[in-house]
Motif scaffolding. Structure first.
Motif, PDB file in Angstrom:
ATOM      1  N   LYS A  84      -3.067  13.236  -4.325  1.00 11.93           N
ATOM      2  CA  LYS A  84      -3.258  13.068  -5.767  1.00 11.93           C
ATOM      3  C   LYS A  84      -3.590  14.399  -6.409  1.00 11.93           C
ATOM      4  O   LYS A  84      -4.290  15.237  -5.826  1.00 11.93           O
ATOM      5  CB  LYS A  84      -4.382  12.081  -6.050  1.00 11.93           C
ATOM      6  CG  LYS A  84      -4.079  10.669  -5.569  1.00 11.93           C
ATOM      7  CD  LYS A  84      -5.226   9.712  -5.917  1.00 11.93           C
ATOM      8  CE  LYS A  84      -4.886   8.293  -5.482  1.00 11.93           C
ATOM      9  NZ  LYS A  84      -5.988   7.347  -5.804  1.00 11.93           N
ATOM     10  N   ASP A  85      -3.059  14.582  -7.653  1.00 13.32           N
ATOM     11  CA  ASP A  85      -3.385  15.774  -8.421  1.00 13.32           C
ATOM     12  C   ASP A  85      -3.671  15.383  -9.877  1.00 13.32           C
ATOM     13  O   ASP A  85      -3.924  14.214 -10.183  1.00 13.32           O
ATOM     14  CB  ASP A  85      -2.267  16.810  -8.315  1.00 13.32           C
ATOM     15  CG  ASP A  85      -0.979  16.357  -8.978  1.00 13.32           C
ATOM     16  OD1 ASP A  85      -0.924  15.209  -9.497  1.00 13.32           O
ATOM     17  OD2 ASP A  85      -0.003  17.129  -9.008  1.00 13.32           O
ATOM     18  N   PHE A  86      -3.602  16.352 -10.771  1.00 15.80           N
ATOM     19  CA  PHE A  86      -3.905  16.136 -12.192  1.00 15.80           C
ATOM     20  C   PHE A  86      -3.126  14.975 -12.793  1.00 15.80           C
ATOM     21  O   PHE A  86      -3.646  14.168 -13.559  1.00 15.80           O
ATOM     22  CB  PHE A  86      -3.595  17.448 -12.946  1.00 15.80           C
ATOM     23  CG  PHE A  86      -3.617  17.320 -14.440  1.00 15.80           C
ATOM     24  CD1 PHE A  86      -4.816  17.349 -15.157  1.00 15.80           C
ATOM     25  CD2 PHE A  86      -2.429  17.163 -15.155  1.00 15.80           C
ATOM     26  CE1 PHE A  86      -4.821  17.240 -16.537  1.00 15.80           C
ATOM     27  CE2 PHE A  86      -2.440  17.044 -16.532  1.00 15.80           C
ATOM     28  CZ  PHE A  86      -3.635  17.087 -17.229  1.00 15.80           C
ATOM     29  N   TYR A  87      -1.858  14.884 -12.450  1.00 18.12           N
ATOM     30  CA  TYR A  87      -1.004  13.901 -13.082  1.00 18.12           C
ATOM     31  C   TYR A  87      -1.253  12.476 -12.614  1.00 18.12           C
ATOM     32  O   TYR A  87      -0.800  11.522 -13.240  1.00 18.12           O
ATOM     33  CB  TYR A  87       0.464  14.283 -12.871  1.00 18.12           C
ATOM     34  CG  TYR A  87       0.829  15.509 -13.675  1.00 18.12           C
ATOM     35  CD1 TYR A  87       1.004  15.415 -15.063  1.00 18.12           C
ATOM     36  CD2 TYR A  87       0.953  16.746 -13.056  1.00 18.12           C
ATOM     37  CE1 TYR A  87       1.301  16.550 -15.802  1.00 18.12           C
ATOM     38  CE2 TYR A  87       1.250  17.880 -13.799  1.00 18.12           C
ATOM     39  CZ  TYR A  87       1.422  17.771 -15.175  1.00 18.12           C
ATOM     40  OH  TYR A  87       1.706  18.875 -15.910  1.00 18.12           O
ATOM     41  N   ASN A  88      -1.977  12.326 -11.484  1.00 15.13           N
ATOM     42  CA  ASN A  88      -2.304  10.975 -11.066  1.00 15.13           C
ATOM     43  C   ASN A  88      -3.374  10.343 -11.949  1.00 15.13           C
ATOM     44  O   ASN A  88      -3.540   9.118 -11.982  1.00 15.13           O
ATOM     45  CB  ASN A  88      -2.760  10.959  -9.612  1.00 15.13           C
ATOM     46  CG  ASN A  88      -1.619  11.232  -8.648  1.00 15.13           C
ATOM     47  OD1 ASN A  88      -1.507  12.326  -8.119  1.00 15.13           O
ATOM     48  ND2 ASN A  88      -0.754  10.232  -8.438  1.00 15.13           N
ATOM     49  N   SER A  89      -4.121  11.125 -12.710  1.00 16.30           N
ATOM     50  CA  SER A  89      -5.125  10.596 -13.632  1.00 16.30           C
ATOM     51  C   SER A  89      -4.787  10.890 -15.089  1.00 16.30           C
ATOM     52  O   SER A  89      -5.486  10.483 -16.001  1.00 16.30           O
ATOM     53  CB  SER A  89      -6.504  11.198 -13.311  1.00 16.30           C
ATOM     54  OG  SER A  89      -6.464  12.613 -13.404  1.00 16.30           O
TER      55      SER A  89
ATOM     56  N   VAL B 146       0.873  -1.181   0.000  1.00 19.53           N
ATOM     57  CA  VAL B 146       0.000   0.000   0.000  1.00 19.53           C
ATOM     58  C   VAL B 146       0.907   1.228   0.000  1.00 19.53           C
ATOM     59  O   VAL B 146       1.714   1.434   0.905  1.00 19.53           O
ATOM     60  CB  VAL B 146      -0.927   0.030   1.213  1.00 19.53           C
ATOM     61  CG1 VAL B 146      -1.785   1.297   1.188  1.00 19.53           C
ATOM     62  CG2 VAL B 146      -1.803  -1.216   1.233  1.00 19.53           C
ATOM     63  N   THR B 147       0.789   2.040  -1.067  1.00 18.93           N
ATOM     64  CA  THR B 147       1.653   3.210  -1.194  1.00 18.93           C
ATOM     65  C   THR B 147       1.126   4.355  -0.338  1.00 18.93           C
ATOM     66  O   THR B 147      -0.027   4.348   0.138  1.00 18.93           O
ATOM     67  CB  THR B 147       1.742   3.657  -2.639  1.00 18.93           C
ATOM     68  OG1 THR B 147       0.445   4.136  -3.037  1.00 18.93           O
ATOM     69  CG2 THR B 147       2.195   2.509  -3.532  1.00 18.93           C
ATOM     70  N   ARG B 148       1.950   5.362  -0.181  1.00 22.89           N
ATOM     71  CA  ARG B 148       1.562   6.523   0.622  1.00 22.89           C
ATOM     72  C   ARG B 148       0.414   7.281  -0.030  1.00 22.89           C
ATOM     73  O   ARG B 148      -0.509   7.746   0.642  1.00 22.89           O
ATOM     74  CB  ARG B 148       2.765   7.454   0.799  1.00 22.89           C
ATOM     75  CG  ARG B 148       2.525   8.581   1.794  1.00 22.89           C
ATOM     76  CD  ARG B 148       3.775   9.356   2.070  1.00 22.89           C
ATOM     77  NE  ARG B 148       3.599  10.265   3.182  1.00 22.89           N
ATOM     78  CZ  ARG B 148       3.711   9.961   4.470  1.00 22.89           C
ATOM     79  NH1 ARG B 148       4.027   8.716   4.825  1.00 22.89           N
ATOM     80  NH2 ARG B 148       3.517  10.876   5.423  1.00 22.89           N
ATOM     81  N   VAL B 149       0.458   7.386  -1.344  1.00 23.75           N
ATOM     82  CA  VAL B 149      -0.609   8.093  -2.060  1.00 23.75           C
ATOM     83  C   VAL B 149      -1.925   7.360  -1.911  1.00 23.75           C
ATOM     84  O   VAL B 149      -2.998   7.972  -1.801  1.00 23.75           O
ATOM     85  CB  VAL B 149      -0.242   8.286  -3.541  1.00 23.75           C
ATOM     86  CG1 VAL B 149      -1.418   8.830  -4.338  1.00 23.75           C
ATOM     87  CG2 VAL B 149       0.955   9.204  -3.667  1.00 23.75           C
ATOM     88  N   ASP B 150      -1.831   5.980  -1.863  1.00 22.43           N
ATOM     89  CA  ASP B 150      -3.063   5.230  -1.638  1.00 22.43           C
ATOM     90  C   ASP B 150      -3.622   5.509  -0.237  1.00 22.43           C
ATOM     91  O   ASP B 150      -4.843   5.562  -0.042  1.00 22.43           O
ATOM     92  CB  ASP B 150      -2.785   3.737  -1.788  1.00 22.43           C
ATOM     93  CG  ASP B 150      -2.510   3.339  -3.230  1.00 22.43           C
ATOM     94  OD1 ASP B 150      -3.006   4.043  -4.142  1.00 22.43           O
ATOM     95  OD2 ASP B 150      -1.811   2.328  -3.467  1.00 22.43           O
ATOM     96  N   GLU B 151      -2.732   5.663   0.737  1.00 16.94           N
ATOM     97  CA  GLU B 151      -3.180   5.929   2.110  1.00 16.94           C
ATOM     98  C   GLU B 151      -3.706   7.355   2.262  1.00 16.94           C
ATOM     99  O   GLU B 151      -4.582   7.620   3.088  1.00 16.94           O
ATOM    100  CB  GLU B 151      -2.024   5.705   3.085  1.00 16.94           C
ATOM    101  CG  GLU B 151      -1.626   4.244   3.228  1.00 16.94           C
ATOM    102  CD  GLU B 151      -0.460   4.072   4.191  1.00 16.94           C
ATOM    103  OE1 GLU B 151       0.265   5.081   4.418  1.00 16.94           O
ATOM    104  OE2 GLU B 151      -0.275   2.961   4.690  1.00 16.94           O
TER     105      GLU B 151
END
Length: 780
Positions: free
Chosen positions: A628-633, A618-623
């Motif tokens: 998350k921002d624009f670049y995560n999608s 489980v990554t930190r961004v998942d926790e």
């Protein structure tokens, strides 16, 4: 590997061509498509650049009047001949050369001296005696006298297998010279000593079959190419001979039947009235007519005549003369229609050759005359004879063959088809070299190779699925991929050949079959081949005449083929080196984005990602979703507005034909071919599609002109290709088929599990039941 190409302005895909410098000396000297002009003799008034006899072509003539007698008890032939020699050449001759081929068997023969010997684990007395040429046998021509037409002695010199006669005065153009030779020789035991002719005595009844060949002193060839062809006869290189007319009288025991070159002149003196009537009946019979039956021959075997008969034969425009004689001969005959002319196809054979010879021999003779006449020239002689003598050798109008069944009359398919093949082959020699009179002492392939090729045609017209030994490309592969130090070019002197059969028979026959079926096509090849036969019938062709005629009559440049197949030992081995999928860039954002994403998703995951997934990391961004921002999608492969605008402009620039082409799905493949073996050949490639269909493409050998190592070809297909196959029908003699597939096929080997213990015993053909015997046994 996959690359992307774009369709621009029109649908023509422009492929870059590599620039080559033809000024490089090394490239010129090694270029496999370099013309043969430097190797072939310069055309002249005797032989043209087209491969035809020139306007001043000439050849000599030698006529013979011979009387010969066989002493059956002594196994000796005694003869006297008168030769009239015609000097048709523009040169003045001061001597003549005569061939004394029987001297090859003289006790001091070079044939025995130069023969290599090896000591084996086992041997016998005969093998030891053969080392020195059977010292107890007094072989060779015994010249008694040589005189001119008036009986005056002529000076002569014997040099091994050649004899020079010094002329009393110059022999000028257009003049003739007549001389006489008296001689005798002791006939060799052919089964013991080997040889093309000789005698065979049957232990069961004590009778003998004589096959009399190379039996009289014969004129050597004098021509525009060599002058005198007086190479010594060492055993392999056969015969270069002069055409002429023959008048021959043969005296033998009165109960013998004589089979001979030529036409019998005195049938009433040597045949019964019944035999003469049967011979006349045979002329119009559609099946062989038995003239001397097995019953008659068997009866004669039980007693030997003490008196003699003389058989008188004449033959016009032949290059040699041979005969067979025995009281054991059964004789059958039938007429064959060759373009309105009746030719007598005949067979002579002992009872030991029945039932095979009675059923097949004369039919095979007739078949050979018909097929060869179709592809070369109409058979010109009045008779064609097959004599069963447990060997294979050819002469004008007569040949000696093998083919004896088991004592119970059964036979294996090997014996049956071997017999038919040897009859076709030896009868076929009437055309090459008895009529198209090449120099066998120098170039064995010009008679054996061309004849073996025609033999293959005749075999395939005998019955479907005929088991031809030579001709199909696949059958020469093992020879061509053998050790190079044990192979020499076809263009090698007869006495220097290695693997005589493969070199002189198999490889040239295969080469011609490939020319006919794959490179030239049947129509062009058959026309040119027939033209060669017609041009050089009753003349003396050389290799260049054949090469040039085949090209002249077909408009096909074959110099690369002659160079590769006849002047080198390079094998055929073309490999599919690599296949690159050239995918069309449609520039449609929807289509291209989907393809790019599919390619990305198909890429393998790295090992860290795999292990992280297995550990359910489980990554930190998942926790912490707030990170998350624009670049995560964001997906960089997605299309944007600019991509769609560019696509509109692209479509506007295409014409209707381009749009119609784009509407269909296409697959573009670049295939790289590597010439591993060195011998350039056409590229024949089969494209096997995903839907189960296939398509075969033929690329001429000229694709290798500018690069004989690697070439590339692009294939545009409407269906996906799942397999590329080179030479799918095995028509080029490619020695390595493993590299003919792309993707490569896995190698499959087979093994058998045997019971542990001692090695399995070897088995041989001899002593085993043939299929006919097995069938009889199974019925019991």
């Amino acid at each position: 590997m996959t690359k992307t190409i774009k369709l621009v302005a029109s649908l023509f895909i422009t492929l870059a061509c590599t620039s080559y410098s033809f000024g490089q000396k090394e490239f010129y000297n090694n270029n496999k498509f370099k013309q043969l002009d430097e190797e072939l003799p310069t055309p002249n008034v005797y032989r043209t650049g087209a491969g035809a006899p020139g306007p001043e072509y000439w050849q000599q003539q030698a006529d013979y009047v011979i009387e010969a007698t066989i002493d059956e008890d002594k196994k000796r032939l005694t003869g006297s001949e008168t030769v009239t020699y015609y000097n048709n050449s523009p040169e003045v001759l001061t001597y003549l050369w005569i061939q004394l081929d029987q001297n090859m068997r003289a006790t001091d023969s070079d044939t025995y001296k130069i023969r290599q010997n090896h000591i084996g684990e086992k041997t016998n007395i005969n093998q030891l005696a053969a080392i020195d040429g059977f010292p107890e046998y007094d072989g060779g021509h015994k010249i008694q006298k040589v005189t001119d037409a008036d009986g005056n002695a002529l000076k002569y010199t014997i040099n091994k297998t050649m004899m020079r006669i010094d002329l009393p005065k110059e022999l000028k153009k257009g003049e003739t010279f007549t001389f006489n030779i008296d001689w005798y020789y002791n006939i060799n035991d052919r089964l013991l000593m080997g040889g093309r002719g000789g005698y065979e005595t049957f232990a069961e009844d004590g009778n003998t079959i004589f096959t009399i060949t190379q039996w009289f002193p014969r004129m050597a060839v004098y021509d525009d190419f060599n002058g005198w062809q007086n190479k010594q006869f060492l055993g392999n290189g056969e015969f270069a001979l002069t055409f002429g007319d023959y008048d021959v009288k043969i005296t033998v025991p009165s109960d013998h039947i004589v089979a001979s070159t030529g036409e019998l002149q005195n049938p009433k003196d040597v045949l019964t009235s019944e035999q003469i009537d049967l011979f006349e009946k045979a002329k119009t019979s559609e099946t062989p007519v038995v003239i001397v039956s097995q019953k008659e021959a068997t009866k004669k075997e039980k007693s030997k005549a003490t008196d003699t008969k003389t058989w008188h034969y004449k033959a016009d425009n032949v290059r040699d003369f041979a005969f067979g004689s025995s009281r054991k001969f059964i004789w059958d005959a039938m007429g064959v229609d060759i373009n309105g002319k009746t030719v007598m196809a005949m067979s002579y054979y002992p009872k030991e050759a029945n039932p095979l010879y009675g059923q097949y021999s004369t039919e095979a003779v007739a078949h050979t005359l018909e097929v060869y006449s179709k592809y070369t020239i109409d058979y010109p002689y009045p008779v064609a004879i097959s004599v069963e003598a447990s060997n294979g050798m050819e002469y004008p109008m007569i040949c000696f063959n093998y083919g004896r069944p088991e004592k119970d009359g059964t036979y294996s398919p090997r014996i049956k088809y071997g017999m038919i093949s040897v009859i076709i082959h030896e009868v076929g020699h009437n055309f090459f070299p008895m009529i198209v009179n090449s120099d066998e002492r120098q170039w064995t392939w010009m008679d054996e190779g061309l004849n073996t090729f025609c033999q293959y045609l005749a075999e395939q017209e005998w019955e479907d699925g005929y088991p031809s030994r030579r001709g199909p490309a696949e059958n020469i592969v093992n020879y061509m991929k053998g050790e190079q130090n044990n192979i020499v070019p076809i263009m090698t002197n007869s006495e220097s050949l290695k693997q005589f059969g493969n070199n002189a028979y198999g490889k040239p026959a295969t080469a011609l079959n490939i020319l006919r079926e794959t490179i030239m096509g049947r129509e062009l090849f058959d026309y040119a081949f027939k033209e060669y036969a017609q041009r050089w019938a009753f003349k003396h062709p050389k290799p260049a005449d054949f090469y040039r005629t085949m090209e002249d009559a077909s408009a096909v440049d074959l110099d690369w083929f002659w160079r590769g197949w006849f002047f080198t030992t390079e094998p055929v081995d073309i490999s599919i080196k690599e296949v690159t999928v050239e995918e069309l860039d449609t520039q449609n954002p929807k289509v291209e984005v989907a393809k790019r994403k599919a390619e990305r998703d198909a890429q393998p995951k790295d090992i860290t990602t795999i292990h992280n997934e297995e550990a359910k990391l489980v990554t930190r961004v998942d926790e912490r979703p707030e990170l998350k921002d624009f670049y995560n999608s964001y997906d960089p492969l997605d299309a944007d507005l600019e991509d769609y605008e560019n696509y509109k402009k692209y479509k506007a620039g295409l014409n209707e034909a381009d749009k119609a082409w784009l509407a269909k799905k296409h697959f573009v493949y670049q295939v790289d071919f590597e010439n591993v073996g060195g011998l350039p050949m056409p590229i024949i490639i089969e494209l096997q599609y995903a839907d189960g269909s296939s398509d075969k493409k033929y690329i001429p050998a000229e694709i290798w002109r500018k690069d004989d190592k690697v070439v590339s070809k692009v294939f545009v297909c409407e269906k996906e290709v799942t397999q590329f196959v080179l030479d799918p029908n095995r028509e080029t003699a490619d020695i390595d088929t493993d590299n003919n597939y792309f993707p490569r096929k896995p190698e499959v080997s087979r093994f058998q599990l045997y019971k542990s213990g001692a090695n399995q015993p070897r088995t041989y053909d001899s002593g085993r039941l043939n299929p006919m015997q097995k069938a009889k046994k199974n019925k019991k």
